[in-house]
Design an enzyme around this catalytic site. Structure first.
Site, mmCIF file in Angstrom:
data_model
loop_
_atom_site.group_PDB
_atom_site.id
_atom_site.type_symbol
_atom_site.label_atom_id
_atom_site.label_comp_id
_atom_site.label_asym_id
_atom_site.label_seq_id
_atom_site.Cartn_x
_atom_site.Cartn_y
_atom_site.Cartn_z
ATOM 1 N N CYS A 53 85.428 6.217 -18.517
ATOM 2 C CA CYS A 53 85.231 6.226 -16.516
ATOM 3 C C CYS A 53 83.760 7.105 -16.391
ATOM 4 C CB CYS A 53 85.703 7.865 -16.371
ATOM 5 S SG CYS A 53 86.136 7.914 -14.767
ATOM 6 N N CYS A 57 83.986 14.417 -14.643
ATOM 7 C CA CYS A 57 84.366 15.699 -14.416
ATOM 8 C C CYS A 57 84.766 16.299 -16.336
ATOM 9 C CB CYS A 57 85.295 14.986 -14.421
ATOM 10 S SG CYS A 57 86.064 14.320 -12.526
ATOM 11 N N CYS A 60 88.361 16.183 -18.804
ATOM 12 C CA CYS A 60 88.716 15.073 -18.886
ATOM 13 C C CYS A 60 88.011 14.073 -20.615
ATOM 14 C CB CYS A 60 88.349 14.294 -17.729
ATOM 15 S SG CYS A 60 89.147 12.302 -17.834
ATOM 16 N N CYS A 97 104.641 6.898 -12.236
ATOM 17 C CA CYS A 97 103.470 6.955 -11.735
ATOM 18 C C CYS A 97 101.934 6.103 -13.149
ATOM 19 C CB CYS A 97 102.594 8.355 -11.934
ATOM 20 S SG CYS A 97 103.410 9.845 -10.948
ATOM 21 N N CYS A 128 103.742 5.701 -7.421
ATOM 22 C CA CYS A 128 102.915 6.161 -7.888
ATOM 23 C C CYS A 128 101.705 5.858 -8.663
ATOM 24 C CB CYS A 128 102.970 7.835 -8.402
ATOM 25 S SG CYS A 128 101.700 8.987 -8.092
ATOM 26 N N CYS A 188 99.588 12.988 -3.612
ATOM 27 C CA CYS A 188 100.197 14.005 -3.792
ATOM 28 C C CYS A 188 99.295 14.398 -4.885
ATOM 29 C CB CYS A 188 100.593 13.155 -5.290
ATOM 30 S SG CYS A 188 100.380 13.891 -7.028
ATOM 31 N N ARG A 260 104.591 20.585 -8.543
ATOM 32 C CA ARG A 260 104.736 20.471 -10.179
ATOM 33 C C ARG A 260 103.870 20.535 -11.122
ATOM 34 N NH1 ARG A 260 103.271 14.214 -9.785
ATOM 35 N NH2 ARG A 260 105.570 13.932 -9.125
#
Length: 329
Positions: A53, A57, A60, A97, A128, A188, A260
């Site tokens: 990616c 972040c 991550c 998801c 999702c 979400c 969640r």
């Protein structure tokens, strides 16, 4: 407690800092006034494109900026993803998801994504996706294909955010959430605790979420899983009671949202998870993996549910869902 969108940080801080048992009692009472007691909504999460990616972040494993020993994978075949969805449904999951390690979907990826949505929807599951940033056209096409929820977490407070991510701004995240809303999908959105933030940052995250024009229908409260190779790989574990407080306050100020339990749950004891449910959490990701990090498996969750006297929330018929959506307005 009425549904509000004008919470102040001072009010949220007052809720957060009250005696823990008082906070838990209030949160459970509010929870039971809006949801069926002892019912937990169960979702399954699948990585449909893993690694490399371009975002930075700092928590991550999938960021191309860090050496985490994660093997990058190309897009998963549609048929393979649908087999995972069928298995999730057999295990009792009601929402499936799918996540891709993208900054945003490229136009060449859209036919693939739309085919996945239609295929999972045809199985009778809620759908999702989390694919990074969306423009308005992409959001509309996802909605037209039948996508029910779009996940795009705020991660942390506006103030602490630049310490975690520099490749996209906090306001860009809010823009994606608005595009999702404008397209008619459910949101979400939550965050991560244990990033090295302080109480004010946890309050700031909750304030941002609770003052949106519509509260997210699902609010994941993740607990950091430190990944070696990332800048947060050696971060000290947050006191679990701070995570519990964050969940309870989220329940109080967003009373109709599903709260969640997501990342970090696999390392918790049954007692710690029970406290989280007492605090008003009523949704989990079940399955052996959350994108790339370990997670409590379905069998383990069934044992936990049996111990605590919890039941998986059944899937809703379209008529039932329309009635619930009308009540939430």
């Amino acid at each position: 407690m009425s549904l509000r969108h004008d919470w102040t940080r001072a009010e949220i801080k007052q809720l957060y800092q009250q005696p823990l048992l008082d906070l838990l009692l209030q949160a459970q009472n509010i929870h039971r006034s809006h949801f069926t007691a002892n019912h937990i909504q169960v979702s399954t999460l699948l990585s449909i494109k893993t690694g490399k990616c371009p975002e930075d972040c700092k928590y991550c494993a999938q960021s191309a900026h860090y050496d985490t020993q994660l093997a990058a994978e190309k897009k998963m075949a549609v048929n393979t993803a649908l087999e995972h969805a069928k298995a999730a449904k057999r295990s009792g999951a009601t929402r499936f998801c799918m996540g891709a390690a993208w900054r945003n979907p490229h136009e060449r990826d859209m036919p693939y994504v739309l085919e996945l949505i239609e295929g999972v929807k045809a199985l009778g599951l809620e759908t999702c996706m989390t694919l990074g940033m969306l423009n308005s056209s992409q959001a509309e096409r996802l909605a037209n294909a039948g996508l029910d929820y779009y996940n795009h977490n705020l991660d942390t407070s506006r103030e602490y955010y630049p310490n975690m991510i520099t490749t996209r701004t906090f306001d860009q995240r809010l823009d994606t959430l608005q595009n999702v809303r404008d397209a008619g999908m459910k949101v979400c959105s939550g965050g991560i605790v244990g990033l090295g933030e302080d109480i004010q940052d946890r309050i700031g995250l909750l304030h941002e979420l609770s003052t949106l024009a519509m509260h997210p229908e699902s609010v994941p409260i993740n607990l950091l899983v430190p990944i070696q190779g990332t800048p947060l790989g050696d971060t000290e574990k947050l006191d679990i009671l701070e995570w519990i407080r964050t969940i309870a306050v989220a329940r109080l100020i967003m009373p109709k949202s599903y709260i969640r339990l997501s990342a970090g749950r696999e390392n918790l004891s049954d007692s710690e998870q029970a406290l989280a449910f007492m605090a008003g959490a009523n949704s989990i990701f079940s399955g052996d993996k959350l994108l790339t990090t370990p997670n409590s498996g379905h069998g383990q969750d069934q044992v936990l549910f049996s111990k605590l006297g919890l039941q998986q929330e059944p899937s809703k018929t379209p008529v039932q869902q329309l009635a619930l959506d009308a009540m939430a307005v």
